[in-house]
Design an enzyme around this catalytic site. Structure first.
Site, short mmCIF file in Angstrom:
data_model
loop_
_atom_site.label_atom_id
_atom_site.label_comp_id
_atom_site.label_asym_id
_atom_site.label_seq_id
_atom_site.Cartn_x
_atom_site.Cartn_y
_atom_site.Cartn_z
N ILE A 70 0.74 -1.10 -0.01
CA ILE A 70 -0.12 0.01 -0.02
C ILE A 70 0.81 1.38 -0.07
CG2 ILE A 70 -1.95 1.21 1.29
CD1 ILE A 70 -3.04 -1.47 2.04
N ALA A 115 4.88 3.80 2.62
CA ALA A 115 4.28 2.70 2.13
C ALA A 115 4.37 1.55 3.21
CB ALA A 115 4.97 2.21 0.68
N LYS A 116 3.65 0.55 2.98
CA LYS A 116 3.74 -0.56 3.84
C LYS A 116 3.52 -1.85 3.17
CE LYS A 116 5.12 -1.12 8.01
NZ LYS A 116 5.89 -0.33 8.85
N GLY A 117 3.93 -2.89 3.32
CA GLY A 117 3.45 -3.97 2.82
C GLY A 117 3.30 -5.15 4.02
N ASP A 156 9.88 -5.60 8.56
CA ASP A 156 9.11 -5.18 9.64
C ASP A 156 8.71 -6.52 10.60
OD1 ASP A 156 7.30 -2.54 9.91
OD2 ASP A 156 6.24 -4.43 10.54
#
Ligand code: GLU
Length: 460
Positions: A70, A115-117, A156
């Site tokens: 995202i 962003a992040k996944g 993460d």
């Protein structure tokens, strides 16, 4: 965006709208329009990429696993943020974490967007081969939207150097002949990662607390003596005593923060408790942190949890329930596990006077308000845990130059960056009795994003 993040962003925008000096060229209807655009831009992600990774498990079963990337906002630079492997991963959570990355980078002036996944798995339930396939598939599915100048993932929760190395290799085979060192950060040092990246988040977390209670207080003694803020009173009170410190989470962030606290020369600390997903370990005279790190290294990252294991590890201490870490009689609580740990329903039991958010969003909005009313200082995630992305930026730079810095140089640059942000924010916090530290950080980050969006002509 989760309600807390969205609400504080909106609150910051309202304050900035009401400050005539802020973007003073914008007046009247044009100003109202620009701030409406800002609210819309910051409250929604730019792009949501979602897929189901198809994997054949070792036993032959075929599964389709939900996976996300995202991309919240790229006003300040290419998208940047970790990829988390955890069973709780869902679109709303990843969207909120992506927004936090935008704010974190803006706050610390790191030239990246947010962003992040996420992949919805519990990594411990998968074999190494299956995890390898998941990493490869993740890169294959999102290959078009990732890249050193587009979107740069990092570790993460549930991922680390090994996963970043696998993903970088897959990126490299999909894009032959193109630069790839900057495609992922948090890689192993041998594979083009940065010295000091692994420890950076934990070190940064501890730096925020030690700078607040030591360096800053010394440098700003007049400000602190004249301040009527309840938070200033808490800081002064804590700075003069031996601190009992508890650390929730003993992974990459918590174990390093605990070690920093235990070996700190500036503050008088005793790390009396640490915890992980199984247990809380407690000793009123302080725990042997290096011995616990050594034990965890040989036991899949877990702390000793039974009296036999404590004996085998040579640890003096008592094992309590894993939640007990939150309610102990301590001065400082470092939250380095997961989100939503302190909530409206358990906040009453929390005794710490200083809470440091090593994880993202471990204190809910309601709990934050209740604690702040009690004068508890909360060093928020976007301030406290930025060490990881700051050194990721250094890794990305080194990858571009193919010149690598020494460990000392990385630590030096990390400390400069963290202190520079702290010395901008803390005076506002201690002067402005009405704002929490989280609100001060959001004001700064949102102000930076608003100014950049205005300069880029995006506020129509
Ligand atoms: N996952 C980390 C964070 O939440 C690091 C992100 C990065 O290095 O890009 O800040």
């Amino acid at each position: 965006m989760a309600s807390q993040t969205g609400a504080i962003v909106q609150q910051s925008l309202n304050k900035l709208l009401g400050s005539p000096a802020f973007l003073h060229h914008l007046q009247g209807a044009e100003r109202t329009q620009a701030f409406t655009s800002l609210g819309a831009i910051l409250s929604t992600p730019n792009k949501i990429h979602k897929s189901f990774l198809r994997i054949t498990l070792d036993k032959g079963e075929v599964v389709r696993i939900p996976a996300f990337r995202i991309q919240h906002n790229d006003t300040l630079g290419p998208y940047k943020g970790g990829i988390r492997f955890h069973e709780s991963v869902n679109e709303e959570e990843v969207t909120n974490l992506a927004a936090l990355m935008t704010l974190k980078n803006a706050l610390h002036e790191v030239p990246f967007g947010g962003a992040k996944g996420g992949v919805a798995i519990s990594p411990r339930e998968f074999t190494d081969r299956e995890l390898y396939l998941i990493c490869k598939k993740y890169v294959q599915y999102f290959a078009d939207v990732l890249g050193p100048d587009k979107d740069i993932p990092a570790p993460d929760v549930g991922t680390g150097e090994r996963e970043m190395d696998w993903m970088t290799a897959e990126y490299k085979s999909i894009h032959p002949g193109q630069p790839y060192l900057g495609s992922f950060t948090g890689k192993s040092v041998t594979n083009g990662g940065s010295l000091g990246r692994r420890e950076a988040t934990g070190k940064g977390v501890y730096m925020t607390m030690s700078y607040l209670l030591s360096g800053f207080l010394k440098e700003h003694s007049t400000l602190m003596a004249g301040s009527s803020s309840r938070f200033a009173a808490t800081a002064v009170e804590l700075s003069s005593k031996e601190l009992r410190v508890a650390v929730q989470g003993f992974g990459n962030v918590g174990s390093v923060a605990a070690l920093q606290a235990a070996s700190c020369q500036e503050l008088r600390n005793k790390v009396v408790a640490v915890s992980d997903r199984n247990t809380t370990l407690y000793h009123p005279d302080g725990l042997d942190i290096p011995a616990l790190i050594e034990w965890a290294r040989h036991n899949r990252g877990d702390l000793p949890a039974s009296s036999e294991q404590l004996d085998a590890a040579g640890i003096q201490g008592k094992a309590l329930g894993r939640e007990e870490i939150l309610y102990l009689d301590v001065d400082v609580l470092i939250l380095a596990a997961l989100e939503d740990q302190i909530r409206e329903d358990n906040v009453k039991r929390v005794q710490a006077r200083l809470i440091v958010e090593g994880a993202n969003a471990p204190v809910t909005g309601e709990a934050d308000r209740i604690l702040s009313d009690r004068g508890v200082i909360i060093i928020p995630d976007i301030l406290a845990n930025a060490g990881g992305v700051i050194v990721s930026y250094l890794e990305w730079l080194q990858g571009r130059e193919t010149q690598f810095y020494s460990h000392e140089e990385i630590d030096r640059r990390l400390a400069i960056k963290m202190k520079s942000t702290m010395s901008t924010i803390l005076p506002l916090y201690f002067e402005e009795e009405s704002m929490t530290l989280r609100e001060c950080c959001y004001m700064q980050a949102v102000g930076k994003l608003a100014t950049m969006l205005y300069l880029q002509g995006k506020l129509y």
